[in-house]
Design a protein around this motif. Structure first.
Motif, mmCIF file in Angstrom:
data_model
loop_
_atom_site.group_PDB
_atom_site.id
_atom_site.type_symbol
_atom_site.label_atom_id
_atom_site.label_comp_id
_atom_site.label_asym_id
_atom_site.label_seq_id
_atom_site.Cartn_x
_atom_site.Cartn_y
_atom_site.Cartn_z
ATOM 1 N N ILE A 28 2.235 10.215 -1.479
ATOM 2 C CA ILE A 28 3.284 9.396 -0.854
ATOM 3 C C ILE A 28 3.887 10.142 0.328
ATOM 4 O O ILE A 28 4.053 9.586 1.428
ATOM 5 C CB ILE A 28 4.398 9.072 -1.875
ATOM 6 N N MET A 29 4.241 11.413 0.136
ATOM 7 C CA MET A 29 4.889 12.187 1.190
ATOM 8 C C MET A 29 3.939 12.466 2.351
ATOM 9 O O MET A 29 4.341 12.452 3.512
ATOM 10 C CB MET A 29 5.449 13.490 0.623
ATOM 11 N N GLU A 30 2.676 12.732 2.048
ATOM 12 C CA GLU A 30 1.695 12.968 3.117
ATOM 13 C C GLU A 30 1.522 11.711 3.974
ATOM 14 O O GLU A 30 1.425 11.796 5.202
ATOM 15 C CB GLU A 30 0.355 13.394 2.511
ATOM 16 N N ALA A 31 1.462 10.555 3.314
ATOM 17 C CA ALA A 31 1.330 9.297 4.055
ATOM 18 C C ALA A 31 2.547 9.064 4.931
ATOM 19 O O ALA A 31 2.430 8.614 6.080
ATOM 20 C CB ALA A 31 1.154 8.130 3.084
ATOM 21 N N MET B 217 7.092 0.511 -5.470
ATOM 22 C CA MET B 217 6.794 0.856 -6.863
ATOM 23 C C MET B 217 7.621 -0.070 -7.743
ATOM 24 O O MET B 217 8.782 -0.349 -7.447
ATOM 25 C CB MET B 217 7.161 2.317 -7.132
ATOM 26 N N GLU B 218 7.026 -0.558 -8.846
ATOM 27 C CA GLU B 218 7.776 -1.462 -9.708
ATOM 28 C C GLU B 218 7.322 -1.337 -11.151
ATOM 29 O O GLU B 218 6.212 -0.891 -11.442
ATOM 30 C CB GLU B 218 7.630 -2.909 -9.243
ATOM 31 N N VAL C 196 11.950 -7.526 -12.808
ATOM 32 C CA VAL C 196 11.242 -6.499 -12.044
ATOM 33 C C VAL C 196 12.233 -5.447 -11.550
ATOM 34 O O VAL C 196 13.213 -5.764 -10.874
ATOM 35 C CB VAL C 196 10.495 -7.108 -10.835
ATOM 36 N N LEU C 197 11.983 -4.196 -11.886
ATOM 37 C CA LEU C 197 12.712 -3.071 -11.314
ATOM 38 C C LEU C 197 11.810 -2.462 -10.247
ATOM 39 O O LEU C 197 10.647 -2.126 -10.528
ATOM 40 C CB LEU C 197 13.026 -2.017 -12.386
ATOM 41 N N TYR C 198 12.324 -2.332 -9.019
ATOM 42 C CA TYR C 198 11.446 -1.862 -7.953
ATOM 43 C C TYR C 198 12.145 -0.848 -7.040
ATOM 44 O O TYR C 198 13.370 -0.823 -6.926
ATOM 45 C CB TYR C 198 10.902 -3.033 -7.127
ATOM 46 N N ILE C 199 11.327 -0.027 -6.395
ATOM 47 C CA ILE C 199 11.790 0.998 -5.465
ATOM 48 C C ILE C 199 10.945 0.877 -4.199
ATOM 49 O O ILE C 199 9.718 0.741 -4.283
ATOM 50 C CB ILE C 199 11.613 2.421 -6.049
ATOM 51 N N LYS C 200 11.592 0.952 -3.043
ATOM 52 C CA LYS C 200 10.871 0.843 -1.777
ATOM 53 C C LYS C 200 11.032 2.069 -0.877
ATOM 54 O O LYS C 200 10.403 2.139 0.173
ATOM 55 C CB LYS C 200 11.316 -0.413 -1.018
ATOM 56 N N GLN C 201 11.884 3.017 -1.266
ATOM 57 C CA GLN C 201 12.055 4.225 -0.455
ATOM 58 C C GLN C 201 11.005 5.264 -0.853
ATOM 59 O O GLN C 201 10.874 5.599 -2.038
ATOM 60 C CB GLN C 201 13.456 4.812 -0.640
ATOM 61 N N SER C 202 10.277 5.784 0.128
ATOM 62 C CA SER C 202 9.176 6.707 -0.160
ATOM 63 C C SER C 202 9.646 7.948 -0.909
ATOM 64 O O SER C 202 8.972 8.426 -1.833
ATOM 65 C CB SER C 202 8.488 7.122 1.152
ATOM 66 N N GLU C 203 10.832 8.491 -0.536
ATOM 67 C CA GLU C 203 11.321 9.703 -1.194
ATOM 68 C C GLU C 203 11.610 9.447 -2.666
ATOM 69 O O GLU C 203 11.296 10.284 -3.522
ATOM 70 C CB GLU C 203 12.592 10.218 -0.510
ATOM 71 N N LEU C 204 12.201 8.290 -2.981
ATOM 72 C CA LEU C 204 12.542 7.975 -4.362
ATOM 73 C C LEU C 204 11.290 7.702 -5.195
ATOM 74 O O LEU C 204 11.211 8.097 -6.365
ATOM 75 C CB LEU C 204 13.479 6.773 -4.411
#
Length: 304
Positions: A203-206, A143-144, A178-186
């Motif tokens: 996201i959590m189901e995947a 996500m970014e 670019v601000l980005y997140i790669k952890q599914s929980e976050l």
């Protein structure tokens, strides 16, 4: 045409318009700081989100009492472009955020605009709607949000840390920040905070599905490995039994070994546990393993 995961998340966020003017002002601030162009020369907002396109005129009217100079056709294909070029409108908008259209060189997040919790939320919604994207979790977790203003990126990072108690990563790409997140929980937490719980659940189901598939694959690989070991051991034991029969020594062996030989010959694919249950009386798996190892050892000795 199927809607993308990112578009679906934005559509979910757009379902609720700010009820208070301060929140409308904050959401517009997020949109302007993360849109294509915001400055004294004009405002250009380009979006593929039909839902955001429907909300923008209402947001700007509520926040500034101002309408766009150029509006796109809502049913136009592709990207939709919104423009404000009138000097008075630009000056009024910039003044709302504490900027001077003539003297401001670098934009930043004016903290009084995002002082209240509701306004922090509205600002980050606007930032994501204008400059954000989220990858379909089936393909990966990313996500970014992107802005061309360096100060804005750093201040937005601090705002996210203050609000959600984690910091996105910061990188440069093609002149943008670019601000980005790669952890599914976050990512899931951020989407929930922005007002997209359905996308967050996706996201959590995947993630859970991937974890389950990985466990199944590991189990299958382990089972395959164990099966291979059982087959190899059985083949070694059967070869040893043939050697002993060729040497004519099977009938001279202790009865418990003769019983083990007969069980293995009649059940070449049986596991140790199954063979152990066939003994009279039944024995343990380790005891069965000991008998078969003894048979293999005797065959080696007989072959010398």
């Amino acid at each position: 045409m199927a809607i993308s995961f990112s578009s679906a998340a934005k559509a979910e966020i757009c379902r609720a318009l700010p009820q208070k003017r301060c929140c409308a002002l904050a959401q517009c601030f997020g949109i302007l700081l993360f849109c294509n162009s915001f400055g004294a020369s004009g405002i250009r907002i380009i979006t593929e989100s039909r839902e955001l396109a429907q909300n923008l005129p209402k947001l700007f009217k509520k926040a500034f009492g101002i309408s766009f100079d150029v509006l796109p056709e809502q049913d136009a294909p592709g990207k939709l472009v919104f423009l404000i070029t009138e000097e008075e409108k630009l000056s009024a908008i910039m003044h709302s955020y504490g900027f001077d259209a003539r003297d401001t060189l670098a934009l930043h997040v004016n903290l009084p605009i995002v002082e209240e919790d509701c306004c922090k939320n509205a600002f980050l919604k606007g930032a994501f709607l204008a400059g954000g994207s989220v990858t379909d979790p089936i393909k990966g977790y990313h996500m970014e949000i992107t802005t061309t203003h360096k100060n804005v990126a750093g201040e937005t990072e601090a705002l996210i840390r203050e609000t959600l108690e984690f910091s996105p990563k910061n990188a440069q790409r093609g002149g943008g920040q670019v601000l980005y997140i790669k952890q599914s929980e976050l990512i899931s937490d951020f989407l929930t905070y922005l007002g997209a719980p359905v996308a967050a659940m996706g996201i959590m189901e995947a993630r859970l599905e991937k974890e389950l598939n990985n466990k199944v694959n590991r189990r299958c690989n382990c089972d395959d490995a164990n099966t291979s070991k059982v087959v190899e051991a059985a083949q070694e034991q059967l070869s040893a039994i043939r050697v002993l029969r060729d040497r004519g020594v099977v009938n001279k062996l202790p009865m418990k070994l003769q019983q083990a030989i007969e069980a293995r010959e009649q059940n070449p694919e049986a596991s140790l546990t199954e063979l152990a249950a066939m003994m009279i009386p039944a024995i343990t798996k380790p005891a069965m393993n000991h008998r078969l190892k003894k048979i293999v050892e005797l065959a080696k000795e007989a072959s010398i």
